[in-house]
Every structure is written in C-alpha cells, then in structure tokens.
Design a protein around this motif. Structure first.
Motif, PDB file in Angstrom:
ATOM      1  N   GLN A  75       0.843  -1.131   0.189  1.00  0.00           N
ATOM      2  CA  GLN A  75      -0.008  -0.038   0.100  1.00  0.00           C
ATOM      3  C   GLN A  75       0.816   1.154   0.171  1.00  0.00           C
ATOM      4  O   GLN A  75       0.454   2.190  -0.665  1.00  0.00           O
ATOM      5  N   SER A  76       1.912   1.279   0.919  1.00  0.00           N
ATOM      6  CA  SER A  76       2.800   2.352   0.709  1.00  0.00           C
ATOM      7  C   SER A  76       3.702   2.410  -0.498  1.00  0.00           C
ATOM      8  O   SER A  76       3.846   3.675  -0.823  1.00  0.00           O
ATOM      9  N   GLY A  77       3.938   1.590  -1.073  1.00  0.00           N
ATOM     10  CA  GLY A  77       4.726   1.511  -2.307  1.00  0.00           C
ATOM     11  C   GLY A  77       3.759   2.093  -3.644  1.00  0.00           C
ATOM     12  O   GLY A  77       4.053   2.945  -4.383  1.00  0.00           O
ATOM     13  N   VAL A  78       2.663   1.673  -3.613  1.00  0.00           N
ATOM     14  CA  VAL A  78       1.651   2.065  -4.498  1.00  0.00           C
ATOM     15  C   VAL A  78       1.523   3.934  -4.169  1.00  0.00           C
ATOM     16  O   VAL A  78       1.326   4.475  -5.161  1.00  0.00           O
ATOM     17  N   VAL A  79       1.152   4.302  -2.951  1.00  0.00           N
ATOM     18  CA  VAL A  79       1.217   5.708  -2.725  1.00  0.00           C
ATOM     19  C   VAL A  79       2.492   6.475  -3.144  1.00  0.00           C
ATOM     20  O   VAL A  79       2.345   7.554  -3.689  1.00  0.00           O
ATOM     21  N   PHE A  80       3.582   5.802  -2.846  1.00  0.00           N
ATOM     22  CA  PHE A  80       4.756   6.185  -3.512  1.00  0.00           C
ATOM     23  C   PHE A  80       4.907   6.578  -4.759  1.00  0.00           C
ATOM     24  O   PHE A  80       5.230   7.627  -5.269  1.00  0.00           O
ATOM     25  N   LEU A  81       4.542   5.459  -5.450  1.00  0.00           N
ATOM     26  CA  LEU A  81       4.284   5.512  -6.943  1.00  0.00           C
ATOM     27  C   LEU A  81       3.601   6.536  -7.538  1.00  0.00           C
ATOM     28  O   LEU A  81       3.636   7.344  -8.309  1.00  0.00           O
ATOM     29  N   ASN A  82       2.338   6.613  -6.719  1.00  0.00           N
ATOM     30  CA  ASN A  82       1.417   7.669  -7.404  1.00  0.00           C
ATOM     31  C   ASN A  82       1.893   9.040  -7.005  1.00  0.00           C
ATOM     32  O   ASN A  82       1.571  10.195  -7.993  1.00  0.00           O
ATOM     33  N   GLU A  83       2.499   9.231  -5.971  1.00  0.00           N
ATOM     34  CA  GLU A  83       2.805  10.729  -5.430  1.00  0.00           C
ATOM     35  C   GLU A  83       4.051  11.209  -6.362  1.00  0.00           C
ATOM     36  O   GLU A  83       4.197  12.369  -6.775  1.00  0.00           O
TER      37      GLU A  83
ATOM     38  N   ILE B 298      19.249  10.860  -9.569  1.00  0.00           N
ATOM     39  CA  ILE B 298      19.840  10.949  -8.191  1.00  0.00           C
ATOM     40  C   ILE B 298      18.797  11.304  -7.225  1.00  0.00           C
ATOM     41  O   ILE B 298      18.637  10.813  -6.051  1.00  0.00           O
ATOM     42  N   ALA B 299      18.076  12.436  -7.777  1.00  0.00           N
ATOM     43  CA  ALA B 299      16.648  12.808  -7.096  1.00  0.00           C
ATOM     44  C   ALA B 299      15.761  11.540  -6.580  1.00  0.00           C
ATOM     45  O   ALA B 299      15.238  11.692  -5.370  1.00  0.00           O
ATOM     46  N   VAL B 300      15.462  10.857  -7.528  1.00  0.00           N
ATOM     47  CA  VAL B 300      14.767   9.593  -7.455  1.00  0.00           C
ATOM     48  C   VAL B 300      15.177   9.019  -6.236  1.00  0.00           C
ATOM     49  O   VAL B 300      14.452   8.383  -5.635  1.00  0.00           O
ATOM     50  N   MET B 301      16.511   8.383  -6.403  1.00  0.00           N
ATOM     51  CA  MET B 301      17.013   7.603  -5.627  1.00  0.00           C
ATOM     52  C   MET B 301      16.824   8.187  -3.839  1.00  0.00           C
ATOM     53  O   MET B 301      16.786   7.509  -3.073  1.00  0.00           O
ATOM     54  N   LEU B 302      17.123   9.421  -3.968  1.00  0.00           N
ATOM     55  CA  LEU B 302      16.842   9.973  -2.489  1.00  0.00           C
ATOM     56  C   LEU B 302      15.563   9.720  -1.981  1.00  0.00           C
ATOM     57  O   LEU B 302      15.230   9.691  -0.901  1.00  0.00           O
ATOM     58  N   ILE B 303      14.591  10.084  -3.006  1.00  0.00           N
ATOM     59  CA  ILE B 303      13.330  10.065  -2.582  1.00  0.00           C
ATOM     60  C   ILE B 303      13.038   8.268  -2.156  1.00  0.00           C
ATOM     61  O   ILE B 303      12.059   8.351  -1.223  1.00  0.00           O
ATOM     62  N   ILE B 304      13.635   7.486  -2.762  1.00  0.00           N
ATOM     63  CA  ILE B 304      13.373   6.141  -2.463  1.00  0.00           C
ATOM     64  C   ILE B 304      13.979   5.600  -1.140  1.00  0.00           C
ATOM     65  O   ILE B 304      13.475   4.997  -0.269  1.00  0.00           O
ATOM     66  N   PHE B 305      15.140   6.258  -1.021  1.00  0.00           N
ATOM     67  CA  PHE B 305      15.853   6.084   0.211  1.00  0.00           C
ATOM     68  C   PHE B 305      14.770   6.786   1.509  1.00  0.00           C
ATOM     69  O   PHE B 305      14.839   6.167   2.613  1.00  0.00           O
ATOM     70  N   GLN B 306      14.187   7.990   1.170  1.00  0.00           N
ATOM     71  CA  GLN B 306      13.422   8.250   2.175  1.00  0.00           C
ATOM     72  C   GLN B 306      12.115   7.549   2.506  1.00  0.00           C
ATOM     73  O   GLN B 306      11.644   7.296   3.589  1.00  0.00           O
ATOM     74  N   TRP B 307      11.596   6.876   1.264  1.00  0.00           N
ATOM     75  CA  TRP B 307      10.470   5.998   1.638  1.00  0.00           C
ATOM     76  C   TRP B 307      11.049   4.779   2.229  1.00  0.00           C
ATOM     77  O   TRP B 307      10.204   4.200   3.053  1.00  0.00           O
ATOM     78  N   VAL B 308      11.899   4.247   2.065  1.00  0.00           N
ATOM     79  CA  VAL B 308      12.517   3.200   2.619  1.00  0.00           C
ATOM     80  C   VAL B 308      12.823   3.212   4.385  1.00  0.00           C
ATOM     81  O   VAL B 308      12.411   2.458   4.944  1.00  0.00           O
ATOM     82  N   ASP B 309      13.404   4.403   4.548  1.00  0.00           N
ATOM     83  CA  ASP B 309      13.495   4.841   5.888  1.00  0.00           C
ATOM     84  C   ASP B 309      11.950   4.951   6.776  1.00  0.00           C
ATOM     85  O   ASP B 309      12.038   4.544   7.859  1.00  0.00           O
ATOM     86  N   GLY B 310      11.026   5.472   5.767  1.00  0.00           N
ATOM     87  CA  GLY B 310       9.931   5.684   6.512  1.00  0.00           C
ATOM     88  C   GLY B 310       9.229   4.071   6.914  1.00  0.00           C
ATOM     89  O   GLY B 310       8.473   4.017   7.633  1.00  0.00           O
ATOM     90  N   ILE B 311       9.791   3.106   6.026  1.00  0.00           N
ATOM     91  CA  ILE B 311       9.065   1.875   6.309  1.00  0.00           C
ATOM     92  C   ILE B 311      10.077   1.113   7.173  1.00  0.00           C
ATOM     93  O   ILE B 311       9.281   0.284   8.168  1.00  0.00           O
ATOM     94  N   THR B 312      11.133   1.120   7.185  1.00  0.00           N
ATOM     95  CA  THR B 312      12.330   0.422   7.890  1.00  0.00           C
ATOM     96  C   THR B 312      12.612   1.138   9.130  1.00  0.00           C
ATOM     97  O   THR B 312      13.304   0.464  10.296  1.00  0.00           O
ATOM     98  N   GLY B 313      12.577   2.405   9.268  1.00  0.00           N
ATOM     99  CA  GLY B 313      13.187   3.148  10.377  1.00  0.00           C
ATOM    100  C   GLY B 313      14.522   3.103  10.333  1.00  0.00           C
ATOM    101  O   GLY B 313      15.160   3.796  11.294  1.00  0.00           O
ATOM    102  N   LEU B 314      15.197   3.163   9.059  1.00  0.00           N
ATOM    103  CA  LEU B 314      16.709   3.340   8.971  1.00  0.00           C
ATOM    104  C   LEU B 314      16.907   4.799   8.832  1.00  0.00           C
ATOM    105  O   LEU B 314      15.951   5.457   8.704  1.00  0.00           O
ATOM    106  N   THR B 315      18.193   5.329   8.778  1.00  0.00           N
ATOM    107  CA  THR B 315      18.420   6.678   8.503  1.00  0.00           C
ATOM    108  C   THR B 315      19.516   6.718   7.073  1.00  0.00           C
ATOM    109  O   THR B 315      20.456   7.529   7.241  1.00  0.00           O
ATOM    110  N   LEU B 316      19.072   6.269   6.019  1.00  0.00           N
ATOM    111  CA  LEU B 316      19.746   6.012   4.812  1.00  0.00           C
ATOM    112  C   LEU B 316      19.575   7.458   4.114  1.00  0.00           C
ATOM    113  O   LEU B 316      20.606   8.016   3.678  1.00  0.00           O
TER     114      LEU B 316
END
Length: 202
Positions: A43-51, A92-110
């Motif tokens: 669900q979070s991945g689809v929201v990320f894709l739509n945004e 590169i900007a997309v990679m940063l957004i992906i890392f931000q999304w991954v941090d929101g799911i896993t709680g990491l600080t990438l």
C-alpha cells in the motif's frame, strides 16, 4: 544508452514510447491490485508511485528527448549529452526519494546519509555523463572516417584473367555478342514504333 545513436529515429521513438506505455500499464495494475492486497508495504509502495508519478514521466521524457537527439548525425546530436546529464541528476533525486521512503518503512537513516552525499554526487554524475557523451561524439567523428579509410585501403580488387580459349570459341563468343546487340536494337525499334503509333492516334 549509447547504442541508440546507431538506430533510426523512428526506432528510438517507438522503443522509448513502448517503455513509457509499459510503465503506465504497471501503474494502473498496481492501483487495481491495491484493492486486493492488504500488505502495508505494498500500500505504501503504491502511494509512493502515485505521488512521484509525474517525476517518473518527466525523467522518461528527458531521456526520450536525449535519445532522439543522439540518433541525429553531427552536429545535431550535440544537445544529447547535456539533456542526458540533466536526466541523470533527476535520477539521483529519485534515489533520494526512494531512500526516504525506505526509511519511513524500515526506520533506518539512509536518507540523511545519501542526502549529504548527493551534494557531491549530483555535480559529479552530471560532469561524468556530460564528458562521456561528448567524448563518444568526438570518438565517432575521429574514428569513423579513419575506419572507412582503412576499409577502403584494405579492400583488394582481384582481376581474374580469362582463360585462354581457342580461336573457334572466341569467334563463337563474338557472334553471340553480335546477336545480343542486334536483339537489343530490334527491341528498341519495336518500342520506338509502338510509341510513334500511340502518338499518331492521339
């Protein structure tokens, strides 16, 4: 992406449009499956894709334009490396957004780590893509005429000596040449007379 330079313009456009259409189909299917898959990650991945949908489309269009310019001959292909370099910065900007999304799911600080690196990585990638693009263009301008010259110089023309024939065979060959020339003259005369008859009727 450099292999697009040797492809026709229509092939580059169609192949890139097929990729964009496949992405659109994937987005539609992901949103349809959203009603059937209850996984929070999905669900979070689809929201990320739509945004970030329009950002992905913008990147695809940037690379489409770059590949279209790259398919042109010199000097029309000069804008291609610049456009492709800007597209790499958007990646590169997309990679940063992906890392931000991954941090929101896993709680990491990438995200914070790569956000600091992006200030150095962005200009570096831009310059590398730009320099490699213009190097590729200059290399083709330098090596292509040289290769064509080498191919022409290495091409050997073999002249096969005709076999020695007897006087009887030689006389027969000449007679066949005379028959062929007479036959061509006869055809020419028939076509000429046919055209004259058509003109008279008109």
């Amino acid at each position: 992406m450099w292999h697009y330079r040797n492809k026709p313009l229509s092939w580059v456009f169609v192949s890139r449009m097929i990729g964009i259409i496949c992405f659109l189909i994937a987005v539609v299917l992901a949103n349809i499956l959203k009603f059937y898959v209850s996984s929070p990650v999905y669900q979070s991945g689809v929201v990320f894709l739509n945004e970030n949908f329009w950002l992905f489309i913008l990147i695809a269009i940037i690379f489409l334009v770059a590949d279209l310019f790259g398919a042109f001959p010199f000097p029309l292909n000069l804008p291609a490396p610049i456009i492709r370099a800007f597209g790499s910065v958007f990646c590169i900007a997309v990679m940063l957004i992906i890392f931000q999304w991954v941090d929101g799911i896993t709680g990491l600080t990438l995200y914070h780590f790569f956000w600091l690196i992006s200030f150095l990585l962005g200009p570096l990638v831009f310059l590398i893509v730009l320099a490699s693009g213009y190097y590729e263009i200059m290399r083709q301008l330098w090596w292509q005429p040289k290769l064509e010259h080498e191919m022409r110089s290495n091409t050997l023309v073999f002249h096969e000596e005709p076999p020695v024939q007897s006087s009887k065979t030689t006389s027969d060959a000449k007679s066949w040449e005379e028959i062929g020339s007479e036959f061509r003259l006869m055809l020419f005369d028939i076509i000429h007379r046919f055209r004259e008859e058509i003109r008279k009727k008109e």
